[in-house]
Enzyme design. Structure first.
Site, PDB file in Angstrom:
ATOM      1  N   HIS A 277      -8.376   1.148  -4.163  1.00  0.00           N
ATOM      2  CA  HIS A 277      -9.333   0.826  -3.111  1.00  0.00           C
ATOM      3  C   HIS A 277     -10.056   2.116  -2.749  1.00  0.00           C
ATOM      4  CE1 HIS A 277      -9.614  -0.394   1.478  1.00  0.00           C
ATOM      5  NE2 HIS A 277     -10.806  -0.245   0.921  1.00  0.00           N
TER       6      HIS A 277
ATOM      7  N   MET B 249     -12.305   4.228  -0.723  1.00  0.00           N
ATOM      8  CA  MET B 249     -12.984   4.387   0.580  1.00  0.00           C
ATOM      9  C   MET B 249     -13.695   5.731   0.541  1.00  0.00           C
ATOM     10  SD  MET B 249      -9.883   2.865   2.876  1.00  0.00           S
ATOM     11  CE  MET B 249      -8.733   3.069   1.518  1.00  0.00           C
TER      12      MET B 249
ATOM     13  N   MET C  98      -9.212   7.925  -0.055  1.00  0.00           N
ATOM     14  CA  MET C  98     -10.081   8.230   1.102  1.00  0.00           C
ATOM     15  C   MET C  98     -10.638   9.643   0.952  1.00  0.00           C
ATOM     16  SD  MET C  98      -7.816   6.695   4.208  1.00  0.00           S
ATOM     17  CE  MET C  98      -6.830   5.198   4.040  1.00  0.00           C
TER      18      MET C  98
ATOM     19  N   ASP D 201      -6.769  -6.864   3.571  1.00  0.00           N
ATOM     20  CA  ASP D 201      -6.155  -5.547   3.741  1.00  0.00           C
ATOM     21  C   ASP D 201      -6.220  -5.089   5.196  1.00  0.00           C
ATOM     22  OD1 ASP D 201      -5.285  -2.935   3.484  1.00  0.00           O
ATOM     23  OD2 ASP D 201      -6.895  -2.290   2.146  1.00  0.00           O
TER      24      ASP D 201
ATOM     25  N   ASP E 259      -4.774   3.661  -1.842  1.00  0.00           N
ATOM     26  CA  ASP E 259      -5.878   3.900  -0.908  1.00  0.00           C
ATOM     27  C   ASP E 259      -6.465   5.286  -1.114  1.00  0.00           C
ATOM     28  OD1 ASP E 259      -6.097   1.495   0.720  1.00  0.00           O
ATOM     29  OD2 ASP E 259      -4.053   1.938   1.336  1.00  0.00           O
TER      30      ASP E 259
ATOM     31  N   SER F 116       0.840  -1.203   0.000  1.00  0.00           N
ATOM     32  CA  SER F 116       0.000   0.000   0.000  1.00  0.00           C
ATOM     33  C   SER F 116       0.871   1.248   0.000  1.00  0.00           C
ATOM     34  CB  SER F 116      -0.907   0.011   1.229  1.00  0.00           C
ATOM     35  OG  SER F 116      -1.512   1.291   1.318  1.00  0.00           O
TER      36      SER F 116
ATOM     37  N   MET G 177     -11.552  -6.386   4.664  1.00  0.00           N
ATOM     38  CA  MET G 177     -10.788  -5.521   5.568  1.00  0.00           C
ATOM     39  C   MET G 177     -10.498  -6.279   6.863  1.00  0.00           C
ATOM     40  SD  MET G 177     -10.299  -2.798   3.839  1.00  0.00           S
ATOM     41  CE  MET G 177      -9.292  -2.084   5.145  1.00  0.00           C
TER      42      MET G 177
ATOM     43  N   HIS H 289      -1.050  -1.052  -4.406  1.00  0.00           N
ATOM     44  CA  HIS H 289      -2.348  -0.771  -3.771  1.00  0.00           C
ATOM     45  C   HIS H 289      -2.448   0.730  -3.479  1.00  0.00           C
ATOM     46  CE1 HIS H 289      -5.912  -1.985  -1.410  1.00  0.00           C
ATOM     47  NE2 HIS H 289      -5.529  -1.095  -0.507  1.00  0.00           N
TER      48      HIS H 289
HETATM   49  C1  DX5 Z   1      -6.531   1.089   5.497  1.00  0.00           C
HETATM   50  C2  DX5 Z   1      -6.018   0.852   4.098  1.00  0.00           C
HETATM   51  C3  DX5 Z   1      -4.898  -0.108   4.043  1.00  0.00           C
HETATM   52  C4  DX5 Z   1      -3.667   0.303   4.794  1.00  0.00           C
HETATM   53  C5  DX5 Z   1      -2.887  -0.919   5.139  1.00  0.00           C
HETATM   54  O1  DX5 Z   1      -7.701   1.820   5.431  1.00  0.00           O
HETATM   55  O2  DX5 Z   1      -7.062   0.362   3.274  1.00  0.00           O
HETATM   56  O3  DX5 Z   1      -4.586  -0.408   2.694  1.00  0.00           O
HETATM   57  O4  DX5 Z   1      -2.871   1.205   4.113  1.00  0.00           O
HETATM   58  O5  DX5 Z   1      -1.799  -0.547   5.937  1.00  0.00           O
HETATM   59  P1  DX5 Z   1      -1.133  -1.583   6.956  1.00  0.00           P
HETATM   60  O6  DX5 Z   1      -0.650  -2.729   6.152  1.00  0.00           O
HETATM   61  O7  DX5 Z   1      -0.032  -0.781   7.565  1.00  0.00           O
HETATM   62  O8  DX5 Z   1      -2.210  -1.993   7.926  1.00  0.00           O
HETATM   63 ZN    ZN Z   2      -6.523  -0.437   1.241  1.00  0.00          ZN
END
Ligand code: DX5
Ligand code: ZN
Length: 228
Positions: free
Chosen positions: A72, A74, A43, A181, A41, A14, A143, A39
């Protein structure tokens, strides 16, 4: 049943845990290490209590790498932006079931735009809520933390969810893959793959490691061992 799973497990480091001023270098590191998808993220400060990146950054990542980009989302109302992420260069796009009451339509739109499409389930959302969408997605992202931040503790109950989802794909004979994840690292990577996971996201376990490339290789080896 092996035919329903990808030939090799994959690691999805990620970029959230990387240095945002050096994302190009992070991608090069992953290319050199091998066995990875990147990956991403996304948000929005509404679906989750954090803000990260949007389509312009994905466009830049696309120009910088040939690695698959696993976006991903969110975000609330993901149907408003999902196709724009495909246009920006996302190869995989996943949307949270909890964020969209019209998932069937959104999944079809993402597929039509040309990406692999996934449904994401928060820790409290049962895998059984997907039974009437089997065939409409290419993967499920489970998750194993509450989404929003990297570096959180792994929630072990996801192992049972993986097993139930693996049983569902066997029963339906549908070759979707299972991604996990949150809080993934050397202590749980093998067990997650043994339970049925095919793709593991790892943020801090890769980018906060002293030697990120060695961390990728170590995690990939543990994942392979999980296939037995
Ligand atoms: C959390 C993200 C993850 C996160 C994972 O909301 O979707 O992808 O970055 O990070 P680690 O592996 O450090 O938990
Ligand atoms: Zn993620």
């Amino acid at each position: 049943m092996t035919a329903l799973r990808p030939a090799e497990p994959l690691l999805a480091p990620s970029l959230l845990s990387a240095d945002f001023a050096r994302l190009g270098e992070a991608l090069t590191l992953l290319e050199e290490a091998g066995g990875c998808v990147a990956h991403v993220d996304v948000m929005d400060g509404r679906f989750v209590p954090n803000l990260t990146i949007g389509m312009p950054v994905v466009e830049s990542l696309r120009k910088a790498t040939s690695l698959p980009l696993d976006c991903h989302l969110m975000i609330v109302e993901p149907h408003r932006y999902a196709e724009a992420f495909v246009a920006a260069g996302a190869n995989w796009v996943s949307v949270h079931q909890e964020a969209d009451p019209h998932l069937h339509r959104t999944l079809a739109a993402i597929r039509a735009a040309g990406a692999k499409v996934g449904v994401v389930l928060n820790p409290g959302t049962p895998v059984e809520t997907l039974v009437d969408l089997v065939g409409d997605f290419d993967f499920v992202l489970l998750m194993s933390v509450n989404p929003g931040f990297g570096g959180q503790a792994f929630i072990p109950r996801v192992l049972d969810k993986i097993r139930r989802l693996d049983a569902l794909r066997t029963e339906r004979q549908q070759p979707f893959f299972i991604e996990v994840d949150g809080g993934v690292g050397p202590d749980n990577a093998q067990a997650l793959v043994a339970a049925g996971a095919d793709v593991l996201v790892a943020g801090n376990a890769v980018f906060k490691a002293a030697d990120p490339k060695a961390a990728v290789r170590d995690l990939c080896a543990r994942m392979k061992a999980g296939r037995g």
